[in-house]
Design an enzyme around this catalytic site. Structure first.
Site, PDB file in Angstrom:
ATOM      1  N   ASP A   1       0.864  -1.179   0.000  1.00  0.00           N
ATOM      2  CA  ASP A   1       0.000   0.000   0.000  1.00  0.00           C
ATOM      3  C   ASP A   1       0.901   1.228   0.000  1.00  0.00           C
ATOM      4  O   ASP A   1       1.527   1.550   1.018  1.00  0.00           O
ATOM      5  CB  ASP A   1      -0.904  -0.015   1.229  1.00  0.00           C
ATOM      6  CG  ASP A   1      -1.831   1.188   1.303  1.00  0.00           C
ATOM      7  OD1 ASP A   1      -1.763   2.054   0.412  1.00  0.00           O
ATOM      8  OD2 ASP A   1      -2.624   1.261   2.268  1.00  0.00           O
TER       9      ASP A   1
ATOM     10  N   THR B   1      -6.715  11.649 -21.588  1.00  0.00           N
ATOM     11  CA  THR B   1      -7.625  10.519 -21.448  1.00  0.00           C
ATOM     12  C   THR B   1      -6.963   9.260 -21.995  1.00  0.00           C
ATOM     13  O   THR B   1      -6.670   9.162 -23.183  1.00  0.00           O
ATOM     14  CB  THR B   1      -8.945  10.775 -22.196  1.00  0.00           C
ATOM     15  OG1 THR B   1      -9.576  11.936 -21.637  1.00  0.00           O
ATOM     16  CG2 THR B   1      -9.887   9.589 -22.053  1.00  0.00           C
TER      17      THR B   1
ATOM     18  N   LYS C   1      -2.193  16.096  -8.272  1.00  0.00           N
ATOM     19  CA  LYS C   1      -1.290  15.915  -9.401  1.00  0.00           C
ATOM     20  C   LYS C   1      -0.512  17.195  -9.710  1.00  0.00           C
ATOM     21  O   LYS C   1       0.623  17.142 -10.196  1.00  0.00           O
ATOM     22  CB  LYS C   1      -2.069  15.446 -10.630  1.00  0.00           C
ATOM     23  CG  LYS C   1      -2.582  14.020 -10.506  1.00  0.00           C
ATOM     24  CD  LYS C   1      -1.458  13.025 -10.293  1.00  0.00           C
ATOM     25  CE  LYS C   1      -1.932  11.590 -10.339  1.00  0.00           C
ATOM     26  NZ  LYS C   1      -0.814  10.617 -10.195  1.00  0.00           N
TER      27      LYS C   1
ATOM     28  N   SER D   1      -0.562  14.379 -14.487  1.00  0.00           N
ATOM     29  CA  SER D   1      -1.780  14.332 -15.288  1.00  0.00           C
ATOM     30  C   SER D   1      -1.929  15.639 -16.045  1.00  0.00           C
ATOM     31  O   SER D   1      -1.451  16.687 -15.595  1.00  0.00           O
ATOM     32  CB  SER D   1      -2.995  14.125 -14.385  1.00  0.00           C
ATOM     33  OG  SER D   1      -4.207  14.270 -15.094  1.00  0.00           O
TER      34      SER D   1
ATOM     35  N   TYR E   1      -8.194  15.514  -7.243  1.00  0.00           N
ATOM     36  CA  TYR E   1      -7.224  14.814  -8.078  1.00  0.00           C
ATOM     37  C   TYR E   1      -6.281  15.811  -8.748  1.00  0.00           C
ATOM     38  O   TYR E   1      -5.056  15.635  -8.732  1.00  0.00           O
ATOM     39  CB  TYR E   1      -7.967  13.991  -9.133  1.00  0.00           C
ATOM     40  CG  TYR E   1      -7.064  13.244 -10.085  1.00  0.00           C
ATOM     41  CD1 TYR E   1      -6.423  12.074  -9.691  1.00  0.00           C
ATOM     42  CD2 TYR E   1      -6.856  13.707 -11.388  1.00  0.00           C
ATOM     43  CE1 TYR E   1      -5.601  11.377 -10.570  1.00  0.00           C
ATOM     44  CE2 TYR E   1      -6.030  13.024 -12.268  1.00  0.00           C
ATOM     45  CZ  TYR E   1      -5.411  11.856 -11.859  1.00  0.00           C
ATOM     46  OH  TYR E   1      -4.586  11.169 -12.727  1.00  0.00           O
TER      47      TYR E   1
END
Length: 259
Positions: free
Chosen positions: A63, A187, A159, A142, A155
């Site tokens: 984890d 994407t 990022k 991202s 998110y």
């Protein structure tokens, strides 16, 4: 089979390697001769990826939100392979779309995407310094970490933090011969993308996601969405000597969406 041997005798650690971008990248790095340690909270997925690689694949269930687990992964790499040349900090989660989240939901995203990447970098740095100048860190940021996203505030925030951490690491450890860069996917057809496409974060059907992907493609200059292999090829470039004078850079892998 080694394609061109660009990473022969090097060791790579890929987090989030149980599927998607992580799996595609682990396979790509191994095809270039690297020994690849695959870490994922999905221990079975990690083992499957390592099995696909063969004798150069090694799996660790962990984890990455847990600092003790992060340190255990680095010990595994050191004790079993004795070096680390490529660190691909790829493990990530999407989280809730808007601002209506409780502390536990907030921490779940930040602990994996940001804290996990930070402490993984910290734990791996002694090994990376030892491997310099054949040492490269690649983060999965991202496109949303560069421009923000109306469908993922938390998110995007996490990022964006990864993007700035990468730039700081590049400046701080460049004199030690350690490079740091990031890939910024748009994407990409993965299971996480399918979940993220749904504002309620419960996942969408394959048919609904295909419709979403088609709409996205029409707004992308290259008129398609990406594949995990598209990202893996860029990671390979950043891991290899072909990018030996490249550091502190976030490369969009988005078909031109940010152009």
């Amino acid at each position: 089979m080694i394609a061109n041997g660009r990473l022969t005798d090097r060791v790579a650690l890929v987090t989030g390697g149980g599927g998607g971008i992580g799996r595609a990248t682990a396979l790509r790095l191994a095809a270039e001769g690297a020994h690849v340690v695959v870490a994922d909270i999905d221990a079975e997925g990690a083992a499957e990826t390592a099995s696909m690689i063969g004798t150069h694949g090694h799996a660790v269930g962990a984890d990455l939100a847990d600092v003790a687990e992060v340190q255990r992964v680095i010990r595994f790499v050191d004790e079993n392979l004795g070096q680390l040349n490529v660190l691909f900090c790829n493990a990530g989660v999407s989280g809730a779309a808007g601002l209506d989240v409780d502390l536990a939901a907030f921490d779940a995203v930040v602990d994996v995407n940001l804290k996990g990447a930070f402490f993984l970098t910290s734990a791996a740095m002694p090994l990376l310094k030892r491997a310099a100048p054949k040492a490269s860190i690649i983060y999965t940021s991202s496109a949303s970490g560069l421009i923000g996203s109306p469908s993922g505030v938390l998110y995007s925030m996490s990022k964006g933090g990864v993007q700035l951490m990468m730039r700081s690491v590049a400046k701080m450890y460049g004199p030690d011969g350690v490079r740091a860069n990031a890939v910024n996917p748009g994407t990409i057809v993965t299971r996480m993308a399918q979940v993220t496409a749904d504002p309620n974060r419960v996942g969408v059907s394959d048919e609904a996601f295909r419709a979403h992907a088609e709409r996205t493609a029409q707004n992308t200059p290259l008129r398609r969405v990406g594949t995990p292999e598209d990202v893996a090829d860029v990671v390979l470039f950043l891991a290899s000597d072909e990018s030996s004078f490249v550091t502190g850079v976030g490369i969009p892998v988005d078909g031109g969406a940010l152009a």
